[in-house]
Enzyme design. Sequence first.
Site, PDB file in Angstrom:
ATOM      1  N   SER A 144      12.555   6.711  35.697  1.00 12.95           N
ATOM      2  CA  SER A 144      12.420   7.045  34.236  1.00 12.95           C
ATOM      3  C   SER A 144      12.072   8.352  33.869  1.00 12.95           C
ATOM      4  O   SER A 144      11.359   8.909  34.815  1.00 12.95           O
ATOM      5  CB  SER A 144      11.583   5.889  33.499  1.00 12.95           C
ATOM      6  OG  SER A 144      11.476   6.291  32.176  1.00 12.95           O
ATOM      7  N   TYR A 157       3.320   1.459  33.190  1.00 16.03           N
ATOM      8  CA  TYR A 157       4.761   2.017  33.307  1.00 16.03           C
ATOM      9  C   TYR A 157       4.885   3.383  33.804  1.00 16.03           C
ATOM     10  O   TYR A 157       5.696   3.529  34.853  1.00 16.03           O
ATOM     11  CB  TYR A 157       5.239   1.790  31.799  1.00 16.03           C
ATOM     12  CG  TYR A 157       7.021   1.963  31.814  1.00 16.03           C
ATOM     13  CD1 TYR A 157       7.812   0.853  32.706  1.00 16.03           C
ATOM     14  CD2 TYR A 157       7.591   2.954  31.374  1.00 16.03           C
ATOM     15  CE1 TYR A 157       9.215   1.094  32.542  1.00 16.03           C
ATOM     16  CE2 TYR A 157       8.990   3.163  31.621  1.00 16.03           C
ATOM     17  CZ  TYR A 157       9.726   2.232  32.110  1.00 16.03           C
ATOM     18  OH  TYR A 157      11.116   2.552  32.443  1.00 16.03           O
TER      19      TYR A 157
HETATM   20  N1  LIG Z   1      16.543   1.027  28.556  1.00 13.67           N
HETATM   21  C1  LIG Z   1      15.763   2.042  28.653  1.00 13.67           C
HETATM   22  O1  LIG Z   1      15.818   2.652  27.645  1.00 13.67           O
HETATM   23  C2  LIG Z   1      15.465   2.444  30.002  1.00 13.67           C
HETATM   24  C3  LIG Z   1      14.924   3.669  29.993  1.00 13.67           C
HETATM   25  C4  LIG Z   1      14.541   4.256  31.192  1.00 13.67           C
HETATM   26  C5  LIG Z   1      14.325   3.652  32.417  1.00 13.67           C
HETATM   27  N2  LIG Z   1      14.879   2.293  32.307  1.00 13.67           N
HETATM   28  C6  LIG Z   1      14.698   1.393  33.356  1.00 13.67           C
HETATM   29  O2  LIG Z   1      15.890   0.668  33.666  1.00 13.67           O
HETATM   30  C7  LIG Z   1      15.603  -0.812  34.326  1.00 13.67           C
HETATM   31  C8  LIG Z   1      16.396  -1.654  33.473  1.00 13.67           C
HETATM   32  O3  LIG Z   1      15.947  -1.386  32.200  1.00 13.67           O
HETATM   33  P1  LIG Z   1      16.784  -2.371  30.846  1.00 13.67           P
HETATM   34  O4  LIG Z   1      16.558  -1.562  29.646  1.00 13.67           O
HETATM   35  O5  LIG Z   1      18.309  -2.551  31.488  1.00 13.67           O
HETATM   36  O6  LIG Z   1      15.983  -3.801  30.908  1.00 13.67           O
HETATM   37  P2  LIG Z   1      16.405  -5.207  30.469  1.00 13.67           P
HETATM   38  O7  LIG Z   1      17.469  -5.438  29.750  1.00 13.67           O
HETATM   39  O8  LIG Z   1      15.229  -5.612  29.871  1.00 13.67           O
HETATM   40  O9  LIG Z   1      16.473  -5.686  31.875  1.00 13.67           O
HETATM   41  C9  LIG Z   1      15.624  -5.880  32.727  1.00 13.67           C
HETATM   42  C10 LIG Z   1      16.049  -6.667  33.985  1.00 13.67           C
HETATM   43  O10 LIG Z   1      14.847  -6.983  34.882  1.00 13.67           O
HETATM   44  C11 LIG Z   1      14.624  -8.304  35.231  1.00 13.67           C
HETATM   45  N3  LIG Z   1      13.489  -8.748  35.369  1.00 13.67           N
HETATM   46  C12 LIG Z   1      12.389  -8.593  34.419  1.00 13.67           C
HETATM   47  N4  LIG Z   1      11.216  -9.018  35.245  1.00 13.67           N
HETATM   48  C13 LIG Z   1      11.956  -9.672  36.200  1.00 13.67           C
HETATM   49  C14 LIG Z   1      10.917 -10.099  37.597  1.00 13.67           C
HETATM   50  N5  LIG Z   1       9.643 -10.557  37.326  1.00 13.67           N
HETATM   51  N6  LIG Z   1      11.680 -10.459  38.654  1.00 13.67           N
HETATM   52  C15 LIG Z   1      12.947 -10.251  38.716  1.00 13.67           C
HETATM   53  N7  LIG Z   1      13.829  -9.527  37.735  1.00 13.67           N
HETATM   54  C16 LIG Z   1      13.110  -9.360  36.549  1.00 13.67           C
HETATM   55  C17 LIG Z   1      15.482  -9.033  33.801  1.00 13.67           C
HETATM   56  O11 LIG Z   1      15.987 -10.292  34.256  1.00 13.67           O
HETATM   57  P3  LIG Z   1      14.975 -11.746  34.123  1.00 13.67           P
HETATM   58  O12 LIG Z   1      14.440 -11.852  32.805  1.00 13.67           O
HETATM   59  O13 LIG Z   1      16.236 -12.853  34.222  1.00 13.67           O
HETATM   60  O14 LIG Z   1      14.236 -11.886  35.344  1.00 13.67           O
HETATM   61  C18 LIG Z   1      16.679  -8.036  33.544  1.00 13.67           C
HETATM   62  O15 LIG Z   1      17.860  -8.510  34.218  1.00 13.67           O
HETATM   63  C19 LIG Z   1      14.145  -0.968  34.262  1.00 13.67           C
HETATM   64  O16 LIG Z   1      13.723  -0.347  35.506  1.00 13.67           O
HETATM   65  C20 LIG Z   1      13.720   0.220  33.299  1.00 13.67           C
HETATM   66  O17 LIG Z   1      12.191   0.301  33.305  1.00 13.67           O
HETATM   67  C21 LIG Z   1      15.321   1.531  30.989  1.00 13.67           C
END
Ligand SMILES: NC(=O)c1ccc[n+]([C@@H]2O[C@H](COP(=O)([O-])OP(=O)(O)OC[C@H]3O[C@@H](n4cnc5c(N)ncnc54)[C@H](OP(=O)(O)O)[C@@H]3O)[C@@H](O)[C@H]2O)c1
Length: 267
Positions: A144, A157
């Site tokens: 990130s 984080y």
């Molecule tokens: N969206 C943003 O703005 C943004 C910005 C910078 C970086 N990121 C990074 O991008 C990645 C994905 O983010 P996103 O926004 O797509 O998030 P999201 O929609 O909340 O998805 C998170 C995913 O991680 C899984 N997860 C959460 N806890 C888990 C656990 N304990 N074990 C296994 N799987 C787990 C969730 O599935 P389950 O609930 O089914 O386990 C879900 O599939 C993350 O690493 C985040 O830090 C996102």
Amino acid sequence: MSLPTPTPTARAVVTGASSGIGEALATDLAGRGHSLILVARRGDVMEKLAAQLRERHGVDVEVRACDLSDRDQRAPLVDELSTREISILCNNAGIATFGPVAELDAGYERAQVELNAVAVHDLTLAVLPGMVERRSGGILMVGSAAGNMPIPNNATYAATKAFVNTFSESLRGELKGTGVNVTLLAPGPVRTETPDPAEASIVDKLVPDFLWISSEYTAKVSLDALADNKMRIVPGIISKAMSTAGQYSPRAVVAPIVGTFYRKLGG
Ligand SMILES: NC(=O)c1ccc[n+]([C@@H]2O[C@H](COP(=O)([O-])OP(=O)(O)OC[C@H]3O[C@@H](n4cnc5c(N)ncnc54)[C@H](OP(=O)(O)O)[C@@H]3O)[C@@H](O)[C@H]2O)c1
């Protein structure tokens, strides 16, 4: 350079495949002909996605419902992946918390470190020897822009993403000439779903719609970057601005400014 060629036995692994960027990565990879192993906790959600991807793209899709923050649940998956032909690993699953660490749930903060950092390390170490031996592989690390700077009120984080950012870019240097690509995705805000106006966060309210990037766009440019073995992909104008500010401004200046903003995110 390119992504490994899909074969009937090879699998691309996507963690956090049940929603957001991970679901988009899995969908894009299936569209490119890669058979998959989907990993997250919600097996039922991934089974639905798996059925769609099999039908639309004719690929094999396996589902592993696993809490990656739990070492006992993670261990069998790590063992399995170390023996399988893993062509691509997308280390995407991650969670974030906001607010002063002293006031947050200590167990959940620890789980965040396990998921965002330790599991990324474990899964990478599981698949890397096979990739190096086959002289073919791709690892996409989802860090990130938050990992570039100190962020009070988002400390766990930011620290875990600093680990991912640095691990990815260090590892890449070790793998030069091995045939294994490593790319860091370091985004700022990505709109994974349209927010309900009543529940919109301060980020949703502050950032105009045209500046948001989608999960689908993020997945596509990230996999293209992995195919080209780019060091880092930072999609979107806001991400680039955050990334530049975080990397090149003095940390003592950045910390109080972003800390004030993130205090509002913590409610
Ligand atoms: N969206 C943003 O703005 C943004 C910005 C910078 C970086 N990121 C990074 O991008 C990645 C994905 O983010 P996103 O926004 O797509 O998030 P999201 O929609 O909340 O998805 C998170 C995913 O991680 C899984 N997860 C959460 N806890 C888990 C656990 N304990 N074990 C296994 N799987 C787990 C969730 O599935 P389950 O609930 O089914 O386990 C879900 O599939 C993350 O690493 C985040 O830090 C996102």
